[in-house]
Design an enzyme around this catalytic site. Structure first.
Site: not given
Length: 314
Positions: A106, A133, A136, A228, A269, A297
């Site tokens: 990440r 991502h 997600q 987001d 998210c 997740r």
């Protein structure tokens, strides 16, 4: 379906059938966990968790998922290894690949996770880069499938920064799986044209659609409104400019009503900056599925690890 040994860097690399397999596997693993049934497909496997960027959901999801399946996760923070500083990414990858069975990354540059995948010789999973991502998206789509019972044909609207990793990845996933995906954002924050063209090709194959608009009328008939943070990690100096650009794109009760559907749900998210991209009222409402999404997740990340590294992934 056999995904053993595959990397998970972007959904561009996976067929619609493979993506659905991962979502269905996650649902199965989730149901088993709720019954107290855990697996051992990662028994004896050591997993490196490399984090250049901090995380709540990604770190906890990989750690718990790994433990649930009998694996051993090892957290490697940005100040704990030499990745790209005193040692090249390529050399770090070759060292870690000899000690670990799988690597999660990440961080910032997508090229870093690509190099880890190229040089490590073990499955590498993208826990977030500046461009994509993908874990997600699996969680988002599992949440939608749980709630509505299907994915193909869902009207999915993303509002806000239309050129960040979430918008990119949602557009790819929606195109592959036949959702009707709309980005509602100022034109200055639309995604790259080549990615839009690619995802429109996916949508042609799947029966979905990709639409870009700067008009809030784009939320009409939405089953899902998604947003987001307005300022991504590493872009903090742009915060005032972003707030000015995006203040009209806030997800609030008025906008939820503007879809014309009582059944519209809200997704994010996380973490959310309440009062900016979404109001507290919407975030805390019965329409908000954000904590189902956050839990998912873990189940979807578990599915990715089990499918690509697990010993009993059928």
């Amino acid at each position: 379906m056999n995904l053993k040994g595959r990397n998970f860097l972007t959904l561009k690399d996976f067929t619609p059938e493979e993506i659905m397999y991962l979502i269905d596997l996650a649902a199965d693993l989730k149901a088993k966990k709720k019954q107290g049934i855990l697996g051992n497909s990662l028994k004896g496997k050591n997993i490196a968790l490399i984090f250049e960027k901090p995380s709540t959901r990604t770190r906890c999801a990989f750690t718990v998922a790994c433990n649930d399946e009998g694996g051993n996760p090892e957290y490697l923070g940005k100040n704990e290894i030499q990745l790209g500083h005193k040692e090249s990414v390529e050399d770090t990858a070759r060292v870690l690949g000899r000690m670990f069975d799988g690597i999660e990354f990440r961080g910032f540059k997508h090229s870093t996770v690509e190099k880890l995948a190229e040089y490590s010789g073990v499955p590498v999973w993208n826990g977030l880069t500046d461009d994509y991502h993908p874990t997600q998206i699996l969680a988002d789509f599992l949440t939608i499938k749980e709630h509505f019972g299907y994915l193909k044909g869902i009207h999915f609207v993303y509002l806000g920064d239309g050129r960040n990793n979430m918008a990119n990845s949602l557009m790819i996933g929606s195109g592959k799986l036949g959702l009707h995906f709309t980005i509602v954002a100022p034109k200055e924050l639309w995604p790259q044209e080549d990615l839009v063209a690619l995802t429109k090709e996916y949508a042609k194959e799947s029966g979905g659609s990709i639409t870009l608009t700067d008009s809030l009328d784009g939320v009409k008939d939405a089953d899902v409104l998604y947003t987001d943070v307005w300022v991504s990690m590493g872009e903090e100096e742009k915060s005032q400019e972003r707030i000015a650009l995006l203040k009209d794109y806030q997800v609030n009760t008025e906008l939820m009503n503007r879809t014309g559907k009582d059944s519209t749900v809200f997704l994010h998210c996380l973490p959310a900056v309440k009062g900016y991209e979404v109001t507290e009222e919407v975030f805390e409402s019965s329409k908000s599925l954000v904590f189902d999404e956050a839990e998912n997740r873990m189940h979807t990340i578990k599915a990715v690890m089990v499918a690509t590294l697990g010993e009993d992934n059928e």
